[in-house]
Design a protein around this motif. Structure first.
Motif, PDB file in Angstrom:
ATOM      1  N   ASP A 227       0.831  -1.210   0.000  1.00  0.00           N
ATOM      2  CA  ASP A 227       0.000   0.000   0.000  1.00  0.00           C
ATOM      3  C   ASP A 227       0.864   1.258   0.000  1.00  0.00           C
ATOM      4  OD1 ASP A 227      -2.332  -1.377  -0.070  1.00  0.00           O
ATOM      5  OD2 ASP A 227      -2.689  -1.322   2.089  1.00  0.00           O
ATOM      6  N   ALA A 228       2.039   1.146   0.614  1.00  0.00           N
ATOM      7  CA  ALA A 228       2.957   2.290   0.667  1.00  0.00           C
ATOM      8  C   ALA A 228       3.377   2.701  -0.739  1.00  0.00           C
ATOM      9  CB  ALA A 228       4.190   1.929   1.488  1.00  0.00           C
ATOM     10  N   VAL A 229       3.583   1.725  -1.594  1.00  0.00           N
ATOM     11  CA  VAL A 229       4.014   2.002  -2.967  1.00  0.00           C
ATOM     12  C   VAL A 229       2.898   2.699  -3.744  1.00  0.00           C
ATOM     13  CG1 VAL A 229       4.889   0.984  -5.100  1.00  0.00           C
ATOM     14  CG2 VAL A 229       5.540   0.004  -2.895  1.00  0.00           C
ATOM     15  N   ASN A 230       1.683   2.185  -3.597  1.00  0.00           N
ATOM     16  CA  ASN A 230       0.539   2.775  -4.307  1.00  0.00           C
ATOM     17  C   ASN A 230       0.290   4.208  -3.852  1.00  0.00           C
ATOM     18  OD1 ASN A 230       0.176   0.286  -5.568  1.00  0.00           O
ATOM     19  ND2 ASN A 230      -1.182  -0.454  -3.944  1.00  0.00           N
ATOM     20  N   THR A 231       0.379   4.443  -2.532  1.00  0.00           N
ATOM     21  CA  THR A 231       0.167   5.786  -1.984  1.00  0.00           C
ATOM     22  C   THR A 231       1.269   6.737  -2.455  1.00  0.00           C
ATOM     23  OG1 THR A 231      -0.777   4.762  -0.006  1.00  0.00           O
ATOM     24  CG2 THR A 231      -0.251   7.086   0.141  1.00  0.00           C
ATOM     25  N   ALA A 232       2.504   6.233  -2.485  1.00  0.00           N
ATOM     26  CA  ALA A 232       3.629   7.060  -2.941  1.00  0.00           C
ATOM     27  C   ALA A 232       3.402   7.523  -4.373  1.00  0.00           C
ATOM     28  CB  ALA A 232       4.934   6.268  -2.840  1.00  0.00           C
ATOM     29  N   ARG A 233       2.893   6.630  -5.212  1.00  0.00           N
ATOM     30  CA  ARG A 233       2.634   6.974  -6.615  1.00  0.00           C
ATOM     31  C   ARG A 233       1.615   8.115  -6.706  1.00  0.00           C
ATOM     32  NH1 ARG A 233       0.306   2.593  -8.179  1.00  0.00           N
ATOM     33  NH2 ARG A 233       2.037   1.407  -9.047  1.00  0.00           N
ATOM     34  N   GLU A 234       0.532   8.012  -5.900  1.00  0.00           N
ATOM     35  CA  GLU A 234      -0.533   9.018  -5.951  1.00  0.00           C
ATOM     36  C   GLU A 234      -0.045  10.374  -5.428  1.00  0.00           C
ATOM     37  OE1 GLU A 234      -3.578   7.087  -3.735  1.00  0.00           O
ATOM     38  OE2 GLU A 234      -3.931   5.575  -5.278  1.00  0.00           O
ATOM     39  N   PHE A 235       0.721  10.363  -4.342  1.00  0.00           N
ATOM     40  CA  PHE A 235       1.267  11.616  -3.802  1.00  0.00           C
ATOM     41  C   PHE A 235       2.248  12.238  -4.790  1.00  0.00           C
ATOM     42  CE2 PHE A 235      -0.676  10.815   0.219  1.00  0.00           C
ATOM     43  CZ  PHE A 235      -0.562  11.968   0.973  1.00  0.00           C
ATOM     44  N   ASN A 236       3.059  11.407  -5.422  1.00  0.00           N
ATOM     45  CA  ASN A 236       4.068  11.919  -6.346  1.00  0.00           C
ATOM     46  C   ASN A 236       3.431  12.604  -7.557  1.00  0.00           C
ATOM     47  OD1 ASN A 236       6.849  12.250  -7.126  1.00  0.00           O
ATOM     48  ND2 ASN A 236       6.498  10.691  -8.692  1.00  0.00           N
ATOM     49  N   GLU A 237       2.299  12.059  -8.005  1.00  0.00           N
ATOM     50  CA  GLU A 237       1.596  12.665  -9.145  1.00  0.00           C
ATOM     51  C   GLU A 237       1.127  14.084  -8.825  1.00  0.00           C
ATOM     52  OE1 GLU A 237      -1.461   9.887 -10.115  1.00  0.00           O
ATOM     53  OE2 GLU A 237      -0.086   8.464 -11.086  1.00  0.00           O
ATOM     54  N   ARG A 238       0.801  14.329  -7.535  1.00  0.00           N
ATOM     55  CA  ARG A 238       0.322  15.656  -7.138  1.00  0.00           C
ATOM     56  C   ARG A 238       1.459  16.584  -6.713  1.00  0.00           C
ATOM     57  NH1 ARG A 238      -5.306  15.879  -6.063  1.00  0.00           N
ATOM     58  NH2 ARG A 238      -4.891  18.106  -5.752  1.00  0.00           N
ATOM     59  N   LEU A 239       2.465  16.030  -6.028  1.00  0.00           N
ATOM     60  CA  LEU A 239       3.490  16.885  -5.416  1.00  0.00           C
ATOM     61  C   LEU A 239       4.847  16.851  -6.111  1.00  0.00           C
ATOM     62  CD1 LEU A 239       2.894  16.181  -1.603  1.00  0.00           C
ATOM     63  CD2 LEU A 239       2.214  18.200  -2.889  1.00  0.00           C
ATOM     64  N   ASP A 240       5.077  15.804  -6.930  1.00  0.00           N
ATOM     65  CA  ASP A 240       6.396  15.616  -7.542  1.00  0.00           C
ATOM     66  C   ASP A 240       7.469  15.755  -6.454  1.00  0.00           C
ATOM     67  OD1 ASP A 240       8.341  15.203  -9.451  1.00  0.00           O
ATOM     68  OD2 ASP A 240       8.490  17.317  -9.991  1.00  0.00           O
ATOM     69  N   PHE A 241       7.344  14.900  -5.434  1.00  0.00           N
ATOM     70  CA  PHE A 241       8.239  15.031  -4.289  1.00  0.00           C
ATOM     71  C   PHE A 241       9.689  14.680  -4.645  1.00  0.00           C
ATOM     72  CE2 PHE A 241       5.877  10.937  -3.456  1.00  0.00           C
ATOM     73  CZ  PHE A 241       6.911  10.059  -3.727  1.00  0.00           C
ATOM     74  N   THR A 242      10.608  15.132  -3.758  1.00  0.00           N
ATOM     75  CA  THR A 242      12.042  14.950  -3.986  1.00  0.00           C
ATOM     76  C   THR A 242      12.482  13.528  -3.701  1.00  0.00           C
ATOM     77  OG1 THR A 242      12.279  17.217  -3.184  1.00  0.00           O
ATOM     78  CG2 THR A 242      14.305  15.937  -3.460  1.00  0.00           C
ATOM     79  N   GLY A 243      11.954  12.976  -2.619  1.00  0.00           N
ATOM     80  CA  GLY A 243      12.364  11.636  -2.228  1.00  0.00           C
ATOM     81  C   GLY A 243      11.490  11.089  -1.124  1.00  0.00           C
ATOM     82  N   VAL A 244      11.795   9.848  -0.737  1.00  0.00           N
ATOM     83  CA  VAL A 244      10.973   9.095   0.206  1.00  0.00           C
ATOM     84  C   VAL A 244      11.709   8.894   1.527  1.00  0.00           C
ATOM     85  CG1 VAL A 244       9.794   6.874   0.574  1.00  0.00           C
ATOM     86  CG2 VAL A 244       9.858   7.896  -1.712  1.00  0.00           C
TER      87      VAL A 244
END
Length: 441
Positions: A227-244
């Motif tokens: 679930d962490a991977v799926n959530t990371a994908r969704e957050f990244n699409e909105r925030l284009d974060f630097t890293g995890v």
């Protein structure tokens, strides 16, 4: 973490033991087992399949040297590919702003607030930065108070506006405060939010656009697995974060997120939380993590932790005392305190190659030194500096005062005596070796 995966991979490599060479048949059998082990560890299916396909391609046709067994070669290939899967190189944040701004994001309960405190402490003690923590979680009861408690513990100030319900304005005001008071790092702790909550996702997007941070970190609980991977994908699409940031890596987790997340979102894992203590945070080193997964230990991280507690002047003073046979219980106690500062004892032991597997089912309590400390604290100042005066009556008094038995006191004294002799012998040999080198020159 990764205990089950490590065991499964070790069993997989046994398929190749005794084989004279790598063939399509024995490689296929080994990698089928490796793929199952990865899937059981909650690694994304596509990631696991691509990984084993790559390993197979690299293994086939390799000429196995006489000195290297097929199973050893396979371990080397799997190790290198695991490290590559998790990012390859260790990446550090490039914080050029004055002040530099880090925006924290993630799900509710992922450990953002605690990690914000850990990050502030790390940058303050290891990078000589002057951080300011910012409380932008205006929804969770006691969130501001929690950050203030953490700020007090790590001796970092916290900017908050308890009456305000506008996290965007709070963040902007905090940056102005940092500029005015000379803080060179601002860490903005935000509310936890679900990726499906459009209003909350819009809010953090607005915060990011308003403060243009040098880095946006996505904090995720490693125990949430795939679930962490799926959530990371969704957050990244909105925030284009630097890293995890992966928290709770010390928990009973299958670890699949660490192996999948880099590939799925194409963003590096930058930090890992390895315990509850505020110093339990590390840069993420893919190659070292691959070492641990394959049961090779992590001696580099162990040495780095030791160096963090190393005091050169203290070491010189101690060496002189050892050479004169004056090493006493005060010095012994000081060494125990330094070891305790390095972190969880079982985790430290597991960094030594070959030890992790041996102690897997052994519970090493962080209070393992408690009885030793109690015995030493029950000694008088003279007894600590002159252990040779500890006769029978003194030992009885110490046992009663420390809540231990006379046998435990005797055992400690025997161990201390052996340690002192060994240390003197080692330093004497070292000095003799240096003298010989000087003579040859």
């Amino acid at each position: 973490m990764f205990d089950n995966l490590s065991e499964r991979l070790e069993r997989s490599f046994k398929i190749l033991k005794g084989e004279g060479k790598i063939t399509e048949i024995n490689v296929a059998e080994t990698l089928k087992d490796v793929r199952r082990a990865l899937l059981d560890a909650d690694v994304n299916y596509k990631v696991a399949k691509n990984f084993t396909d790559t390993v197979k391609e690299k293994a086939m046709g390799q000429n196995v040297l006489t000195a290297v067994k097929p199973s050893q070669l396979m371990v080397k290939i799997v190790h290198d590919e695991l490290a590559k899967l998790m990012g390859g190189d260790t990446i550090e944040l490039d914080l050029k702003g004055r002040p530099a701004v880090i925006l924290m994001s993630g799900l509710q309960g992922s450990g953002k607030t605690t990690f914000s405190g850990k990050l502030a402490r790390m940058f303050k003690t290891k990078k000589n930065r002057k951080p300011l923590l910012v409380a932008c979680d205006v929804y969770r009861p006691a969130a501001i108070e929690q950050l203030k408690v953490l700020g007090t513990q790590v001796e970092v100030p916290v900017y908050s506006e308890p009456e305000s319900k506008d996290p965007v304005q709070i963040a902007k005001n905090a940056i102005q405060e940092a500029k005015a008071k000379g803080y060179d790092l601002v860490i903005v702790d935000t509310a936890g939010r679900l990726a499906v909550d459009e209003q909350m996702m819009n809010e953090i997007e607005t915060i990011k656009n308003a403060i243009t941070p040098d880095a946006t970190l996505f904090v995720v609980d490693a125990m949430t697995g795939q679930d962490a991977v799926n959530t990371a994908r969704e957050f990244n699409e909105r925030l284009d974060f630097t890293g995890v940031v992966l928290t709770k890596l010390d928990g009973d987790t299958r670890g699949g997120a660490a192996l999948s997340i880099r590939t799925v979102v194409n963003k590096p894992i930058l930090f890992v939380g390895t315990g509850e203590k505020l110093d339990a945070v590390d840069l993420f080193h893919p190659a070292r993590m691959a070492d641990r997964i394959l049961g090779m230990g992590d001696i580099v991280s162990l040495v780095e932790r030791a160096q963090e507690q190393y005091d050169e002047e203290e070491a010189k003073r101690l060496q002189k005392k050892i050479q004169k046979n004056q090493f006493d219980f005060n010095d012994f106690l000081s060494q125990i305190h330094q070891i305790k500062k390095m972190g969880n004892l079982k985790e430290l032991a597991s960094m030594i190659p070959g030890v992790g597997k041996a102690i897997k089912d052994i519970d090493i309590d962080d209070n393992a030194f408690k009885s030793i400390e109690a015995i030493i604290y029950s000694m008088t100042p003279e007894e600590r500096t002159r252990p040779e005066i500890l006769n029978g009556s003194r030992r009885n008094r110490i046992a009663k005062g420390s809540g231990t038995s006379i046998q435990e006191v005797n055992r400690l004294l025997k161990q201390f005596d052996q340690t002192r002799k060994m240390m003197k012998m080692v330093t004497s040999n070292k000095m003799a070796g240096m003298m010989q080198k000087m003579k040859r020159k």
